[in-house]
Motif scaffolding. Sequence first.
Motif, PDB file in Angstrom:
ATOM      1  N   LEU A   1     -15.408  -1.892  -3.701  1.00  0.00           N
ATOM      2  CA  LEU A   1     -15.802  -2.056  -2.311  1.00  0.00           C
ATOM      3  C   LEU A   1     -14.674  -1.708  -1.349  1.00  0.00           C
ATOM      4  O   LEU A   1     -14.907  -1.127  -0.284  1.00  0.00           O
ATOM      5  N   LEU A   2     -13.437  -2.078  -1.704  1.00  0.00           N
ATOM      6  CA  LEU A   2     -12.330  -1.992  -0.769  1.00  0.00           C
ATOM      7  C   LEU A   2     -11.438  -0.777  -0.965  1.00  0.00           C
ATOM      8  O   LEU A   2     -10.488  -0.588  -0.210  1.00  0.00           O
ATOM      9  N   SER A   3     -11.687   0.033  -1.985  1.00  0.00           N
ATOM     10  CA  SER A   3     -10.870   1.233  -2.179  1.00  0.00           C
ATOM     11  C   SER A   3     -10.851   2.061  -0.893  1.00  0.00           C
ATOM     12  O   SER A   3     -11.906   2.233  -0.255  1.00  0.00           O
ATOM     13  N   PRO A   4      -9.653   2.499  -0.429  1.00  0.00           N
ATOM     14  CA  PRO A   4      -8.374   2.637  -1.121  1.00  0.00           C
ATOM     15  C   PRO A   4      -7.444   1.434  -1.010  1.00  0.00           C
ATOM     16  O   PRO A   4      -6.314   1.509  -1.477  1.00  0.00           O
ATOM     17  N   LEU A   5      -7.868   0.349  -0.366  1.00  0.00           N
ATOM     18  CA  LEU A   5      -7.016  -0.832  -0.295  1.00  0.00           C
ATOM     19  C   LEU A   5      -6.966  -1.480  -1.670  1.00  0.00           C
ATOM     20  O   LEU A   5      -8.006  -1.834  -2.242  1.00  0.00           O
ATOM     21  N   ALA A   6      -5.754  -1.645  -2.208  1.00  0.00           N
ATOM     22  CA  ALA A   6      -5.607  -2.202  -3.547  1.00  0.00           C
ATOM     23  C   ALA A   6      -6.052  -3.655  -3.561  1.00  0.00           C
ATOM     24  O   ALA A   6      -5.787  -4.414  -2.623  1.00  0.00           O
ATOM     25  N   GLU A   7      -6.734  -4.044  -4.628  1.00  0.00           N
ATOM     26  CA  GLU A   7      -7.245  -5.408  -4.738  1.00  0.00           C
ATOM     27  C   GLU A   7      -6.148  -6.458  -4.610  1.00  0.00           C
ATOM     28  O   GLU A   7      -6.316  -7.434  -3.855  1.00  0.00           O
ATOM     29  N   PRO A   8      -5.000  -6.346  -5.320  1.00  0.00           N
ATOM     30  CA  PRO A   8      -3.943  -7.362  -5.160  1.00  0.00           C
ATOM     31  C   PRO A   8      -3.435  -7.451  -3.724  1.00  0.00           C
ATOM     32  O   PRO A   8      -3.142  -8.546  -3.233  1.00  0.00           O
ATOM     33  N   GLU A   9      -3.324  -6.317  -3.047  1.00  0.00           N
ATOM     34  CA  GLU A   9      -2.879  -6.310  -1.658  1.00  0.00           C
ATOM     35  C   GLU A   9      -3.866  -7.073  -0.781  1.00  0.00           C
ATOM     36  O   GLU A   9      -3.464  -7.868   0.087  1.00  0.00           O
ATOM     37  N   PHE A  10      -5.152  -6.846  -0.990  1.00  0.00           N
ATOM     38  CA  PHE A  10      -6.162  -7.555  -0.207  1.00  0.00           C
ATOM     39  C   PHE A  10      -6.107  -9.057  -0.476  1.00  0.00           C
ATOM     40  O   PHE A  10      -6.135  -9.875   0.462  1.00  0.00           O
ATOM     41  N   LEU A  11      -6.035  -9.445  -1.742  1.00  0.00           N
ATOM     42  CA  LEU A  11      -6.065 -10.867  -2.093  1.00  0.00           C
ATOM     43  C   LEU A  11      -4.845 -11.608  -1.544  1.00  0.00           C
ATOM     44  O   LEU A  11      -4.959 -12.759  -1.110  1.00  0.00           O
ATOM     45  N   ARG A  12      -3.691 -10.955  -1.526  1.00  0.00           N
ATOM     46  CA  ARG A  12      -2.465 -11.645  -1.088  1.00  0.00           C
ATOM     47  C   ARG A  12      -2.303 -11.665   0.419  1.00  0.00           C
ATOM     48  O   ARG A  12      -1.767 -12.631   0.971  1.00  0.00           O
TER      49      ARG A  12
END
Length: 332
Positions: A20-31
């Motif tokens: 859903l969030l690509s290109p934003l990396a999942e770990p970057e979004f979660l943190r």
Amino acid sequence: MEILQAGAPGHAPADGLAGLLSPLAEPEFLRHRLGSEPVLIRGREGRFRGLFGWPQLNEALTAARTDASRIHLVRSADGVPLASCAEPVPQLSPRGRPARLRPDRLYETLGAGATLVIDGIEELHAPLRTLATALEGTLGSLVQANVYANLGGAAPGFHTHWDDHDVFILQAEGAKHWDVHPPTDDHPVGVLSTPAPPADGAATWSGELTDGDVLYLPRGWWHTVKALEGRPSLHLTLGTRLPSAGDLLRRLLAHLARHHGLVRQDLPRFATAEQAQDWYGRLREVLAEAVREPGLLERLAGQVDGGAPARPEFRLPHLPGGAPAAHPAGAP
């Protein structure tokens, strides 16, 4: 608000949050984004066509009975009874006359500006259930998918409002106009918070969500959603209520009530002033000891953050152990 261009050419439900969030990396979004700031991912047209669109909505409406707990209509922020678009199911009338939707009446109501809402649509559509389950595995909290559909030019279904849970909005068909305002209270939660509405002109972002876009809004962010004249729209909201400090404190209260009789006692409403002072002093000691106990809050937080409950999965005629059920002797 951060605005990015979708990096992946498509999206499979099993890709979950990363897709859903690509290109934003999942770990970057979660943190750094989850629970704190909105994100808009611009996607290509038709990105969610295989996930859910008008054909899948029509199929769900054809198969579903009218159920006020799942399907409802909103128009100009006021309720419109679903019964106005329904008729009895003739073959089932002896069982209490359940109702089904009538296409002509639903078309007329939507054409007059109503918005159709189906809550928990992931329970009726396998690809959405796969996506919701993947999100639950990442976020560790229950996810519910709702669908909102209008035929264009509909009045706002809801006034400017904030949600007490985080939402991922997927514009699956058409377009809608959004005004997004920052929170007017820090981390508002349900009935415990009564933040003031945003001032006029204070929108952080105003614009259209178009086919293929994803908008993430943390809880507390105000928003107004408007249909566009002559442009039918279908969007999904994937909502999740993330564990908060309040959830931890409720778990702490349950822990203390199990281990300290004082916490289960009635308040000393009719005691003398000296007796009441002694009682409250002992209660403060219990609370202070719990807060100072090494690792207690962290251990209880682990229980609060134990993940989303498992969704039911049926594999008839197989038993839970995997073997098929045995038929009684003589049975076909």
